[in-house]
Design an enzyme around this catalytic site. Sequence first.
Site, PDB file in Angstrom:
ATOM      1  N   ASP A 293      -6.543  20.314 -13.545  1.00  0.00           N
ATOM      2  CA  ASP A 293      -6.861  18.981 -14.046  1.00  0.00           C
ATOM      3  C   ASP A 293      -6.423  18.970 -15.510  1.00  0.00           C
ATOM      4  O   ASP A 293      -7.047  19.584 -16.368  1.00  0.00           O
ATOM      5  CB  ASP A 293      -8.366  18.711 -13.908  1.00  0.00           C
ATOM      6  CG  ASP A 293      -8.750  17.298 -14.366  1.00  0.00           C
ATOM      7  OD1 ASP A 293      -8.037  16.733 -15.228  1.00  0.00           O
ATOM      8  OD2 ASP A 293      -9.761  16.773 -13.879  1.00  0.00           O
TER       9      ASP A 293
ATOM     10  N   TYR B  38     -15.373  18.557 -14.305  1.00  0.00           N
ATOM     11  CA  TYR B  38     -15.688  17.139 -14.459  1.00  0.00           C
ATOM     12  C   TYR B  38     -16.758  16.723 -13.436  1.00  0.00           C
ATOM     13  O   TYR B  38     -16.688  17.132 -12.274  1.00  0.00           O
ATOM     14  CB  TYR B  38     -14.408  16.315 -14.276  1.00  0.00           C
ATOM     15  CG  TYR B  38     -14.683  14.845 -14.303  1.00  0.00           C
ATOM     16  CD1 TYR B  38     -15.066  14.227 -15.487  1.00  0.00           C
ATOM     17  CD2 TYR B  38     -14.617  14.079 -13.151  1.00  0.00           C
ATOM     18  CE1 TYR B  38     -15.363  12.884 -15.509  1.00  0.00           C
ATOM     19  CE2 TYR B  38     -14.905  12.734 -13.171  1.00  0.00           C
ATOM     20  CZ  TYR B  38     -15.283  12.141 -14.358  1.00  0.00           C
ATOM     21  OH  TYR B  38     -15.585  10.810 -14.368  1.00  0.00           O
TER      22      TYR B  38
ATOM     23  N   ARG C  90       0.838  -1.203   0.000  1.00  0.00           N
ATOM     24  CA  ARG C  90       0.000   0.000   0.000  1.00  0.00           C
ATOM     25  C   ARG C  90       0.872   1.251   0.000  1.00  0.00           C
ATOM     26  O   ARG C  90       0.428   2.353  -0.318  1.00  0.00           O
ATOM     27  CB  ARG C  90      -0.953  -0.045   1.201  1.00  0.00           C
ATOM     28  CG  ARG C  90      -2.018   1.007   1.206  1.00  0.00           C
ATOM     29  CD  ARG C  90      -3.331   0.566   1.866  1.00  0.00           C
ATOM     30  NE  ARG C  90      -3.227  -0.353   2.972  1.00  0.00           N
ATOM     31  CZ  ARG C  90      -2.812  -0.036   4.204  1.00  0.00           C
ATOM     32  NH1 ARG C  90      -2.448   1.193   4.483  1.00  0.00           N
ATOM     33  NH2 ARG C  90      -2.776  -0.949   5.147  1.00  0.00           N
TER      34      ARG C  90
ATOM     35  N   LYS D 221      -7.752   8.188 -19.308  1.00  0.00           N
ATOM     36  CA  LYS D 221      -8.115   8.763 -20.600  1.00  0.00           C
ATOM     37  C   LYS D 221      -6.931   8.702 -21.574  1.00  0.00           C
ATOM     38  O   LYS D 221      -6.506   7.630 -21.938  1.00  0.00           O
ATOM     39  CB  LYS D 221      -8.642  10.184 -20.396  1.00  0.00           C
ATOM     40  CG  LYS D 221      -9.683  10.307 -19.266  1.00  0.00           C
ATOM     41  CD  LYS D 221     -10.986   9.581 -19.552  1.00  0.00           C
ATOM     42  CE  LYS D 221     -11.887   9.452 -18.328  1.00  0.00           C
ATOM     43  NZ  LYS D 221     -12.165  10.696 -17.607  1.00  0.00           N
TER      44      LYS D 221
HETATM   45  C1  LIG Z   1     -12.569  11.019 -16.342  1.00  0.00           C
HETATM   46  C2  LIG Z   1     -12.101  12.285 -15.736  1.00  0.00           C
HETATM   47  C3  LIG Z   1     -11.814  12.369 -14.370  1.00  0.00           C
HETATM   48  C4  LIG Z   1     -12.027  11.184 -13.427  1.00  0.00           C
HETATM   49  O1  LIG Z   1     -11.106  10.172 -13.674  1.00  0.00           O
HETATM   50  P1  LIG Z   1     -11.393   8.600 -13.408  1.00  0.00           P
HETATM   51  O2  LIG Z   1     -10.133   7.979 -13.865  1.00  0.00           O
HETATM   52  O3  LIG Z   1     -12.590   8.238 -14.212  1.00  0.00           O
HETATM   53  O4  LIG Z   1     -11.655   8.449 -11.951  1.00  0.00           O
HETATM   54  C5  LIG Z   1     -11.345  13.571 -13.879  1.00  0.00           C
HETATM   55  N1  LIG Z   1     -11.178  14.650 -14.671  1.00  0.00           N
HETATM   56  C6  LIG Z   1     -11.452  14.613 -15.981  1.00  0.00           C
HETATM   57  C7  LIG Z   1     -11.249  15.842 -16.806  1.00  0.00           C
HETATM   58  C8  LIG Z   1     -11.926  13.439 -16.564  1.00  0.00           C
HETATM   59  O5  LIG Z   1     -12.217  13.418 -17.865  1.00  0.00           O
END
Ligand SMILES: *Cc1c(COP(=O)(O)O)cnc(C)c1O
Length: 375
Positions: free
Chosen positions: A170, A99, A48, A195
């Site tokens: 982000d 998001y 962990r 992504k």
């Molecule tokens: C998908 C996404 C998230 C969340 O990420 P996960 O891997 O699905 O938990 C956060 N910010 C943006 C811009 C996203 O497209």
Amino acid sequence: MLPDERGLRPETVAIAAGAPRRGPGDPLNVAVTLSSTYHAGGPVGYARDGNPTWTAFEETLGALEGGTALVFASGAGAISAVLEELPVGAVVVAPGDAYTGTRAYLADAAARGRLGVRLVDVADTEATLRACAGAALLWIESPTNPLLAVADIGALVTGVAGGAVQVVVDNTFATPLGQRPLDAGADIVVHSATKLIAGHSDVLLGAVVTRDQALAQRLHDRRTVLGAVAGPLETYLALRGLRSLALRLDRASANAEGLAHRLADHPAVSRVRYPGLESDPGHARAAAQLRGFGTIVSFEVRAGAAAAQRVCERVRLITHATSLGGIETTLERRCSHPGEDWTPAELIRVSVGCEHVEDLWADLAQALEGEDAPA
Ligand SMILES: *Cc1c(COP(=O)(O)O)cnc(C)c1O
């Protein structure tokens, strides 16, 4: 070893960083280390707390963003670890179109009285800076999802400089090859590596990057106690994806630009949102701030929501599915998602992949056929 310190270009860093020691007979790739425990006496005792596959991914992403990276089980895990850092009662300024998961976290924290939340249009620099008075943290997404507005990251960072406002970006949509927010003065970058970084719609993974070593240590320790840590196989797959990010991003961005222009000329389409179009309100900022204009294109179907839904159901090569950043092209009406009903009902968000642009256009054009007349 951080190859960017040797002056390598980002495309090369993505391939060369985080590689194992080079010796006769040594493997080229980091192993997927499946071990919950380690022989006593080393830096990591329990899984962990650390994992060699994590380290390879973190070295590579850290070199690309220019900071210390920490891998998390998902983007949402990375985001919540950062927001958990805030003391009770702290005020967060965030995009009204952030998001969904980020907005859900903030709404829940506000409802429980844990955080104060001010939602703004981050593309409006003046209004965002006004909202930052007395705030602890400014959350930025750029380009935004799914309207693809572009925030002026440099102006926002400069505008809050000297104050106590921490700036988080982000960077999921742009990736470190598109923009490096830490260079612009942001304190923290978060990613949904699910992504574009992993890039193949097969893993869930997230990351935080910062230059503040004390903060990196606190986030590391929080990851250990929260315990929702990344799987070694997922981390390996994300690193494998990251190796080819530059190629995928170049192809997908070129495809997105091609599709955006063609959609803008199509009679069934009333509006295209893509910062690469010269007519787009975010174009000048994006041209100054981003390398490439990204892989997401949103467009509105003139005949309305029902027609947009038919278009989504009629595609054959393109996949009607949520999420984004995969090697394959997907599309959806964002407003059909829980929490996204504020988005225009006739808007379709396309996550453009790496297929041949002519095949993508042929599919979109057949899906749009017959939808020219307003309903
Ligand atoms: C998908 C996404 C998230 C969340 O990420 P996960 O891997 O699905 O938990 C956060 N910010 C943006 C811009 C996203 O497209």
